[in-house]
Write an enzyme that holds these catalytic residues in place. Structure first.
Site, PDB file in Angstrom:
ATOM      1  N   GLY A   1       0.634  -1.294  -0.105  1.00 45.83           N
ATOM      2  CA  GLY A   1       0.111   0.032  -0.116  1.00 45.83           C
ATOM      3  C   GLY A   1       0.813   1.572  -0.092  1.00 45.83           C
ATOM      4  O   GLY A   1      -0.071   2.344   0.280  1.00 45.83           O
TER       5      GLY A   1
ATOM      6  N   ASN B   1       9.051   2.206  -1.160  1.00 46.59           N
ATOM      7  CA  ASN B   1       9.563   4.042  -1.200  1.00 46.59           C
ATOM      8  C   ASN B   1       8.908   4.656   0.359  1.00 46.59           C
ATOM      9  O   ASN B   1       8.030   4.482   0.962  1.00 46.59           O
ATOM     10  CB  ASN B   1       8.852   4.203  -2.166  1.00 46.59           C
ATOM     11  CG  ASN B   1       7.313   4.067  -2.800  1.00 46.59           C
ATOM     12  OD1 ASN B   1       6.849   2.940  -2.911  1.00 46.59           O
ATOM     13  ND2 ASN B   1       6.358   4.505  -2.292  1.00 46.59           N
TER      14      ASN B   1
ATOM     15  N   ASP C   1      10.907   5.614  -6.281  1.00 46.27           N
ATOM     16  CA  ASP C   1      10.105   4.821  -6.877  1.00 46.27           C
ATOM     17  C   ASP C   1      10.998   3.676  -6.405  1.00 46.27           C
ATOM     18  O   ASP C   1      10.718   2.330  -6.827  1.00 46.27           O
ATOM     19  CB  ASP C   1       8.472   4.902  -7.344  1.00 46.27           C
ATOM     20  CG  ASP C   1       7.758   3.390  -6.997  1.00 46.27           C
ATOM     21  OD1 ASP C   1       7.621   3.361  -5.941  1.00 46.27           O
ATOM     22  OD2 ASP C   1       7.172   2.968  -8.207  1.00 46.27           O
TER      23      ASP C   1
ATOM     24  N   LYS D   1      14.732  -2.630  -7.210  1.00 49.74           N
ATOM     25  CA  LYS D   1      14.454  -1.554  -8.363  1.00 49.74           C
ATOM     26  C   LYS D   1      15.499  -0.856  -8.772  1.00 49.74           C
ATOM     27  O   LYS D   1      15.857  -0.851  -9.726  1.00 49.74           O
ATOM     28  CB  LYS D   1      12.899  -0.812  -7.713  1.00 49.74           C
ATOM     29  CG  LYS D   1      11.809  -1.793  -8.163  1.00 49.74           C
ATOM     30  CD  LYS D   1      10.497  -1.528  -7.250  1.00 49.74           C
ATOM     31  CE  LYS D   1       9.859   0.042  -8.438  1.00 49.74           C
ATOM     32  NZ  LYS D   1       8.730   0.205  -7.672  1.00 49.74           N
TER      33      LYS D   1
ATOM     34  N   TRP E   1       9.420  -8.648  -8.924  1.00 48.03           N
ATOM     35  CA  TRP E   1       9.192  -9.485  -7.977  1.00 48.03           C
ATOM     36  C   TRP E   1       9.592 -10.819  -8.886  1.00 48.03           C
ATOM     37  O   TRP E   1      10.398 -12.441  -7.706  1.00 48.03           O
ATOM     38  CB  TRP E   1       7.635  -9.849  -7.031  1.00 48.03           C
ATOM     39  CG  TRP E   1       6.581 -10.169  -8.921  1.00 48.03           C
ATOM     40  CD1 TRP E   1       6.545  -8.970  -9.475  1.00 48.03           C
ATOM     41  CD2 TRP E   1       6.517 -11.466  -9.201  1.00 48.03           C
ATOM     42  NE1 TRP E   1       5.553  -9.554 -10.764  1.00 48.03           N
ATOM     43  CE2 TRP E   1       5.801 -10.830 -10.580  1.00 48.03           C
ATOM     44  CE3 TRP E   1       7.194 -12.264  -9.242  1.00 48.03           C
ATOM     45  CZ2 TRP E   1       5.297 -12.143 -11.113  1.00 48.03           C
ATOM     46  CZ3 TRP E   1       6.274 -13.622  -9.596  1.00 48.03           C
ATOM     47  CH2 TRP E   1       5.616 -13.220 -10.969  1.00 48.03           C
TER      48      TRP E   1
HETATM   49 CA    CA Z   1       6.425   1.807  -5.270  1.00 52.77          CA
END
Ligand code: CA
Length: 621
Positions: free
Chosen positions: A210, A288, A338, A365, A428
């Protein structure tokens, strides 16, 4: 007693013992082998008490996805064919999955999107039972990137599901009957669950998703027996003025400034969570900071780079007994792009510069491959695995703290082009590690994305409330990019963690999301990418197999024994495929296309995956 009487008594006794032994044997065969903390600690290793099962997300608790099975090898992998296929679609339920199945007691447990589980007979594919968590109707509209599920946990006869609407549910693994339910958080407040729960001794650990909405992230442990909360670790401090839960929160509060708390702070945990029985640590990768632009998090321009926003975009280790912080390493201080610290961890003991280190590895990421000493959080190395420009180096004197490129920050008046691209350099899709070959296998994507800030975060914005403005095509100051130059736009790379360098690369093969990898003691590496299963030699990368199926929804491959015979299995969007050497050639027909789309199943190999240009691609959490 006369001699004949004695003989008769002895015979009767022998018969009774034989009958008892037989009954005991039958009874023992009917009783499934127990899974507990001790079994899990050795699961998938050479000391596995239940060889040929797949009992935890990453096969071993080290999450290496390295199987001891070696019946399938380079000589026969080309003859893999279908043992059986089983439908994974229920009327009214959407297909699709990112979930690693578990295999126990001749049963394959496959979770699907929308919090649905199928229990399949590993011998035949027959459905033993199906469970639908029937999530709150608001769920899909309160999740940024799809109602995904990445896997289940099993222990103590219980199968644990993290339902998308933030409920943890324990089922009887034999019958699928609900045993307990715990509300982890509120879906109405945009908390959700997508990660596979992990077993830590007598507890089950889970983290909340979330982070593109206004949540305050946390991960927590629950008693396996009854689902009662054991401890909770917040990845973001409480709002200013509210009491600190513990010292770790007090320390974190010093790294935030301004009126940040009105937007929650972020720091979700949606992929990347391990329990290390060696050190009794639970280690989580955090998402993030929220919203993405620093100015919306209350950080003034002169303070860009100063407030690191702990414990977002970090690797955080806590004591599994009480949830108290042991160490952390922040992979992206002051994240504005992010760059969630997600993607599964791998733990291993690796000789580095003359001594064996107990490491934890992550390729998040951010596009950087981090190797950390998992006993104490000491930095070992960090190297870009794709071209990057948000970071210019790592400060070894400061435990490898990333040195942020000051030109990478942006606001409402400034647009920047950041490498890697939206969705991240690795999402992932599970990595794996083959200790014989000494290599880590990493699916990745390379690219760039434009960032600029909005005036206000919009909670109703598609894909979340992260506060990104519309990035125009205005001219930007070019920033120096560093990293490998042979990786193309995406693919699969094998890395040597001893030196943190690339050994070989397969470009155009998959990417940051989808499918992932698994490796075996017979020097094989399996990858699901797009609509195909691939097999390679683990050491050299030589391709041995490419098996297209056209069934969609790639999920990670696993391997297991069925009546002593090694199988390879994985879920597609609509079918589970169980393969063995000498199985049937050809794949099941794809289901009819939904009305209105009218597109049949294409023949031949699937098209290459789309380039990673979308910020919120299928999995750009
Ligand atoms: Ca994110």
């Amino acid at each position: 007693m006369t001699t004949p009487q004695l003989k008769q008594t002895a015979l009767l006794a022998t018969a009774a013992i034989t009958a008892l032994t037989l009954i005991t044997t039958i009874f023992a065969q009917q009783q499934p082998a127990k899974v507990d903390a001790k079994i899990l600690a050795a699961a998938g290793t050479a000391k596995d008490a239940l060889p040929g099962t797949w009992l935890t997300y990453g096969l071993t608790q080290t999450e290496q996805r390295y199987s001891q099975l070696k019946q399938i090898d380079a000589s026969n992998v080309g003859k893999l064919g279908l043992a059986w296929s089983a439908p994974l679609t229920q009327p009214g339920a959407r297909g699709g999955t990112e979930s690693t199945p578990l295999v126990w007691n001749n049963t394959i447990y496959q979770a699907m999107d929308n919090s649905i589980i199928y229990a399949l007979d590993a011998r035949t594919g027959a459905q033993k039972w199906m469970y639908d968590a029937k999530t709150d109707p608001i769920t899909a509209s309160h999740m940024c990137c799809g109602t995904h599920n990445r896997g289940l946990a099993i222990s103590d006869g219980k199968l644990i599901l993290a339902a998308n609407d933030a409920r943890l549910i324990a089922l009887d693994a034999l019958t699928g009957k609900e045993l307990w339910q715990t509300k982890v958080a509120e879906i109405s407040q945009y908390y959700s669950l997508t990660i596979a729960p992990r077993i830590a001794g007598d507890k089950v650990v889970i983290g909340v998703a979330g982070g593109e909405y206004f949540i305050r992230g946390f991960f927590a442990a629950y008693d396996l027996k009854d689902g009662k909360l054991a401890w909770k670790f917040h990845t973001v401090p409480p709002a200013p003025g509210k009491p600190f839960e513990d010292k770790a929160q007090e320390e974190a509060a010093k790294t935030w400034t301004g009126d940040w708390a009105k937007y929650g702070g972020g720091g979700s945990i949606w992929d990347g969570l391990v329990y290390d029985p060696d050190t009794n640590l639970v280690i989580a990768g955090t998402g993030n900071a929220e919203p993405w632009p620093l100015e919306l998090r209350g950080i003034k321009k002169e303070d860009w780079g100063k407030f690191t926003n702990l414990y977002t975009a970090s690797i955080v280790a806590v004591d599994a007994s009480n949830g108290k912080l042991k160490w952390y390493y922040q992979t992206v201080p002051n994240d504005a792009w992010d760059l969630d610290s997600v993607g599964g961890f791998i733990m291993a003991d690796i000789p580095i510069e003359g001594r064996t280190r107990k490491v934890i590895m992550q390729a998040p990421k951010s596009g950087v491959f981090y190797i950390i000493d998992r006993t104490n959080g000491q930095f070992i190395s960090a190297e870009p695995f794709v071209p990057v420009n948000w970071v210019t180096g790592f400060d070894k004197k400061n435990n490898g703290r990333p040195i942020i490129n000051p030109d990478a920050y942006y606001d409402q008046g400034k647009t920047v082009t950041i490498y890697p691209g939206g969705g991240g350099a690795h999402n992932w899709a599970p990595m794996s590690y083959n200790p014989n070959a000494g290599l880590v296998y990493l699916p990745y994507s390379a690219g760039s994305y434009n960032f600029t800030a909005a005036a206000e975060p919009d909670p109703k914005a598609g894909g979340g409330a992260h506060g990104l403005g519309r990035a125009g095509q205005t001219k930007q100051t070019p920033m120096p990019i560093w990293g490998p130059d042979n990786v193309g736009r995406g693919g699969l790379q094998a890395r040597d963690p001893k030196t943190n360098t690339i050994k070989w690369v397969k470009t155009g093969r998959g990417g940051a999301t989808g499918g992932g990898t698994m490796t075996t003691a017979s020097n094989l590496l399996f990858q699901v990418a797009g609509n195909s299963l691939y097999a390679y030699k683990a050491d050299s990368g030589e391709e041995l197999l490419a098996l297209p199926h056209n069934l969609g929804g790639p999920a990670p491959p696993v391997t297991y024994l069925v009546d002593g015979v090694q199988h390879i299995g994985f879920a597609t969007g609509t079918q589970f495929l169980s393969l063995k050497v000498g199985g049937t050639a050809g794949m099941p027909a794809p289901p009819p296309a939904p009305a209105g789309k009218g597109k049949g199943a294409p023949k031949g190999p699937p098209p290459p995956p789309p380039p990673p240009t979308e910020l919120h691609g299928p999995d750009g959490k």
